[in-house]
Structure formats: structure tokens, C-alpha cells
Design an enzyme around this catalytic site. Sequence first.
Site, PDB file in Angstrom:
ATOM      1  CD  GLU A 113      -3.117  -1.033   2.171  1.00 23.37           C
ATOM      2  OE1 GLU A 113      -4.116  -0.514   1.871  1.00 23.37           O
ATOM      3  OE2 GLU A 113      -2.756  -1.573   3.439  1.00 23.37           O
ATOM      4  CD  GLU A 133      -3.794  -6.382   3.540  1.00 26.81           C
ATOM      5  OE1 GLU A 133      -2.797  -5.580   3.552  1.00 26.81           O
ATOM      6  OE2 GLU A 133      -3.803  -7.243   2.427  1.00 26.81           O
TER       7      GLU A 133
END
Length: 251
Positions: A113, A133
Site C-alpha cells: 500500500e 489481509e
Amino acid sequence: MGTIKLARRGQVLEATLEHPGKANAIDRAMLAKLDELVERVQADSGIRVLVLRGTPGGSFSAGADVRDWAPLSPEEFGRDWIAQGNRIFRRFEQLRCPTVAAIEGACFGGGLELALCADLRLASEPARFRFPETGIGAIPGWEGGPRLARIAGRGRALEAVLTGRELDAATALQWGLVNAVHPAERFAAALAALVEQLCAVSPRAAALAKQAIVGEHESESFHARAGREIKASADAETGLRAFFDKRPARF
């Protein structure tokens, strides 16, 4: 506790993620350092390029440090981890100078990210990319999904996030996730050449051109305003003089 080490080399600032024993997993201390890094770059117009990297020849970042955020309450997690992280990441993404993420190994989760907030991503052949995730009951909360969708398309972003598929460097290049891939032994030279190219352009033009692409604004009015600003600048005078003299401009 992790940190971000800074090294200034002329017009280039190199920021290295360091969290020994945790493959540079991002914790709250590193988020605070990233915020300080943004402040430093914004305050120093002499910095023309920012390079963000992990361990040379090793991991960029294994992601967000689960042991740091797992004990947080849902309210603390949303406020102090997700919202605060996104505020910092957006500021990093909108820095005035070009930013390059140099990725030589694992670039997972929150580390991916962060890399997606950079303007350009350069990878070595051993680099790997993954959003793990959903496999642990979480989501890429630092806006990595939407950023990947803007770069690679909605379908590929959904595939990466929902399946946790690991991408090798060649696939990341095919998707447009990275701008270039180089053999490990030539990575340092390729990075240096890219940084040299970025330092050669007009810094004011680079800042305005980046803002036109990354910033949130009404495009037509922004481009007219930015065009007036750059045309009135010393950089425009330098560039036009060099053009008519048929020589490279030196900013």
C-alpha cells in the site's frame, strides 16, 4: 520498534524502511517517521527526488505489523491506525517532488500500500507482491485496493485483494503495478539512472505536472492556472532558451 533512516545525497533524499527481524513491517513508530519525512521534504525545496526503499537486496516491507495493531480496540484501530495511516499516506502521495519506490524483495500488505503511493515503482527480479489481509480477517485499509484498481484495473485489484495471490515481478510489470523490472545485479545502476533522469527536469514543472495527475481538482481550471504559473517561472525561461539554442536545459 521500526524506524525510517534518511540519507541525503545532493538533490536526492533516500529513505530506508528498517524494522530488523520483522522484514520491515510497518508499525506506529514508522508511521510517525513517515509523517516527519513528508514534513522534511515539503520544507526543503532542494530535494528533487525521494527514493523509498527497504533492505538493499532484501524485503521492502512485509506489511503492517500485526502485533502492533492487533491489541487495539475497534475504535482505536479505525481512528489511530487506519484513519491516521491514510492521512499520512495521502500526504506522501501528494509530495511536490517525484518519489520512487525501490523494491527488491517482499512487498506485501501495508508495505505494498505504501509503495503504491509512490509515483514510480522500480523492481528487481526477486521482488514479490501480495495483499494477504483477507486471509486473516482484515482488509487493505490504507487504500491499497483503490490505488491498485486505478493502476491495474478493477478486475485485477479485486483478484489481488480477494484471493491473496502473490505476484512475481514479471506479472507486476504486466499489470502495470511496477514501471520496470531489472536483474538484481543491475538494479542499483537502473535506479541511479532513473533518479538522474528525474533530477534533470524542471522541478517546478515536475511539481505542477504531478499535481495535475495526483491532486484532486477541477482539471480545466487547474491546467490553465498551472500553465500560467509555469510560463511565468524562471524554469520556463531556462527551458525555452535551451530549446532554441538546441542544447539540454539545466535547471
